[in-house]
Scaffold this motif. Structure first.
Motif, PDB file in Angstrom:
ATOM      1  N   SER A  24      41.301  38.887  34.900  1.00 56.00           N
ATOM      2  CA  SER A  24      40.503  37.741  34.686  1.00 56.00           C
ATOM      3  C   SER A  24      40.196  37.060  33.440  1.00 56.00           C
ATOM      4  CB  SER A  24      38.814  38.329  35.110  1.00 56.00           C
ATOM      5  OG  SER A  24      38.013  37.242  34.869  1.00 56.00           O
ATOM      6  N   SER A  25      39.954  35.837  33.652  1.00 55.66           N
ATOM      7  CA  SER A  25      39.871  35.068  32.174  1.00 55.66           C
ATOM      8  C   SER A  25      38.563  35.291  31.828  1.00 55.66           C
ATOM      9  CB  SER A  25      40.209  33.535  32.627  1.00 55.66           C
ATOM     10  OG  SER A  25      39.449  33.042  33.673  1.00 55.66           O
ATOM     11  N   GLU A  26      37.614  35.856  32.443  1.00 50.77           N
ATOM     12  CA  GLU A  26      36.305  35.999  32.289  1.00 50.77           C
ATOM     13  C   GLU A  26      35.895  37.389  31.350  1.00 50.77           C
ATOM     14  OE1 GLU A  26      33.946  33.316  32.611  1.00 50.77           O
ATOM     15  OE2 GLU A  26      35.981  32.628  33.510  1.00 50.77           O
ATOM     16  N   ASP A  41      32.595  36.590  45.244  1.00 51.45           N
ATOM     17  CA  ASP A  41      33.019  36.446  44.044  1.00 51.45           C
ATOM     18  C   ASP A  41      33.861  35.161  44.121  1.00 51.45           C
ATOM     19  OD1 ASP A  41      33.562  37.074  41.271  1.00 51.45           O
ATOM     20  OD2 ASP A  41      35.465  37.243  41.944  1.00 51.45           O
ATOM     21  N   TYR A  42      34.795  35.053  45.086  1.00 54.45           N
ATOM     22  CA  TYR A  42      35.945  33.729  45.074  1.00 54.45           C
ATOM     23  C   TYR A  42      35.085  32.633  45.118  1.00 54.45           C
ATOM     24  CZ  TYR A  42      39.796  31.471  46.431  1.00 54.45           C
ATOM     25  OH  TYR A  42      40.839  30.074  46.567  1.00 54.45           O
ATOM     26  N   THR A  56      30.397  33.907  42.317  1.00 57.14           N
ATOM     27  CA  THR A  56      30.467  34.402  40.852  1.00 57.14           C
ATOM     28  C   THR A  56      31.595  34.035  40.163  1.00 57.14           C
ATOM     29  OG1 THR A  56      31.019  36.471  41.842  1.00 57.14           O
ATOM     30  CG2 THR A  56      28.688  35.935  41.521  1.00 57.14           C
ATOM     31  N   GLN A  57      32.710  34.395  40.764  1.00 52.54           N
ATOM     32  CA  GLN A  57      34.040  34.057  40.031  1.00 52.54           C
ATOM     33  C   GLN A  57      34.163  34.704  38.846  1.00 52.54           C
ATOM     34  OE1 GLN A  57      34.661  29.754  39.743  1.00 52.54           O
ATOM     35  NE2 GLN A  57      34.791  29.311  41.816  1.00 52.54           N
ATOM     36  N   GLY A  91      37.889  35.456  37.554  1.00 47.89           N
ATOM     37  CA  GLY A  91      38.695  34.389  37.090  1.00 47.89           C
ATOM     38  C   GLY A  91      38.218  33.056  37.546  1.00 47.89           C
ATOM     39  N   ASN A  92      38.292  32.188  36.570  1.00 44.63           N
ATOM     40  CA  ASN A  92      37.873  30.713  36.786  1.00 44.63           C
ATOM     41  C   ASN A  92      39.215  29.921  37.494  1.00 44.63           C
ATOM     42  OD1 ASN A  92      39.886  30.128  34.687  1.00 44.63           O
ATOM     43  ND2 ASN A  92      38.332  29.913  33.053  1.00 44.63           N
ATOM     44  N   GLN A  93      40.084  30.416  37.896  1.00 43.51           N
ATOM     45  CA  GLN A  93      41.355  29.761  38.420  1.00 43.51           C
ATOM     46  C   GLN A  93      41.690  30.513  39.630  1.00 43.51           C
ATOM     47  OE1 GLN A  93      44.271  28.279  35.982  1.00 43.51           O
ATOM     48  NE2 GLN A  93      42.850  27.829  34.270  1.00 43.51           N
ATOM     49  N   TYR A 146      43.854  33.493  39.005  1.00 39.89           N
ATOM     50  CA  TYR A 146      43.248  34.646  38.552  1.00 39.89           C
ATOM     51  C   TYR A 146      42.657  35.509  39.780  1.00 39.89           C
ATOM     52  CZ  TYR A 146      43.872  32.877  33.583  1.00 39.89           C
ATOM     53  OH  TYR A 146      44.516  32.525  32.654  1.00 39.89           O
ATOM     54  N   ARG A 147      42.059  34.866  40.583  1.00 32.78           N
ATOM     55  CA  ARG A 147      41.196  35.560  41.449  1.00 32.78           C
ATOM     56  C   ARG A 147      42.232  36.264  42.539  1.00 32.78           C
ATOM     57  NH1 ARG A 147      38.195  30.668  40.613  1.00 32.78           N
ATOM     58  NH2 ARG A 147      38.907  29.650  42.797  1.00 32.78           N
TER      59      ARG A 147
END
Length: 278
Positions: free
Chosen positions: A38-40, A96-97, A100-101, A104-106, A109-110
């Motif tokens: 994840s980018s988060e 999440d998809y 909340t994500q 990842g924000n893209q 990532y998800r």
């Protein structure tokens, strides 16, 4: 009396060992299904380069094989744990998809989170298959039925795009996705997106014959083959008609390749490990 106490003590020790092994499997499989790129996040679940991404896949495969073999005599426990985990985590992934994500924000990532879940689940399946585990038939059918929700969701996010959001086409064989393979060969340390696109087009259709046969056991191999030929056409046809996504003849070839890999393995398993009575 002394002998009875000794036997009872040995029994309790063995029972305790089994509980520890079961707990080990629950922890390993659950954490594997919670692995992200994840980018988060930072650290293990954070976004890393291609080499570390493959390292995470390798760690999951090795640990899940080990935990599965430790519990090989209790296939029903493994089956129950995997099935419950898949049924619980699927709505979490969906939520999440779209909401909340945290994975990842893209999109890419998800999708990696789903890839880790599928890797952990497939590792359990292949380990029990190769080991020819007891109660295999019960595990086989329940596993694929419980894996169906997350598989359907994966197909939805990969193929059912929003209509009229842009369309690209390639009807010349080797002029589309196959170019990505050339880029990977020339530079193996390329970022992870090409790997996901190319190999994802193969892997995504491997489970399909297993899932279909789990619900419709009487289907003949040629029935499954017809379905496997039709589904990629339907997916690409949807994108072409509604002008969304990338319609690519290379993708169809890769989809077929993945499906027939799955069909071949499914037929071997059916003949050697599945019984008609179950």
């Amino acid at each position: 009396m002394l002998i009875s106490k000794q036997l009872f003590g040995d029994f309790m020790t063995e029972e305790k060992k089994n509980k520890i092994k079961q707990l080990l499997f629950i922890v390993v499989f659950t954490l594997s299904c919670l692995t992200m790129n994840s980018s988060e996040f930072n650290g293990y679940n954070g976004s890393h380069g291609t080499a570390f991404l493959f390292f995470k896949f390798a760690i999951i495969i090795l640990l899940v094989i080990w935990a599965t073999l430790e519990n090989i005599k209790n296939v029903l426990f493994i089956s129950k744990t995997v099935n419950i985990t898949l049924l619980v985590i699927t709505p979490i992934v969906v939520f999440d998809y779209y909401v909340t994500q945290i994975s990842g924000n893209q999109f890419l990532y998800r999708v990696w989170w789903i890839a880790f879940i599928i890797t952990a689940s497939a590792t359990v399946f292949l380990t029990l298959t190769v080991a020819k585990a007891d109660n295999y038939s019960r595990f086989y059918y329940s596993f694929w039925k419980c894996a169906t929700p997350i598989y359907i969701f994966t197909l939805i996010i990969c193929f059912l795009r929003i209509p009229n959001n842009g369309l690209t086409t390639n009807f010349k064989l080797g002029n589309g996705t196959f170019i990505i393979l050339k880029r990977i060969i020339e530079n193996p340390n390329i970022n992870f997106e090409p790997y996901l696109i190319f190999f994802g087009n193969i892997i995504i259709f491997v489970p399909l014959p297993f899932i279909i046969s789990a619900f419709f056991r009487k289907l003949k191999p040629y029935h499954l083959a017809i379905i496997g030929i039709a589904v990629p056409f339907i997916a690409e046809g949807y994108q072409y008609i509604f002008k969304c996504g990338d319609v690519d003849i290379d993708d169809i070839i890769l989809n077929w390749f993945g499906f027939f890999i799955g069909l071949t393995i499914q037929q071997i398993i059916k003949k050697r490990l599945l019984t008609e009575s179950e």
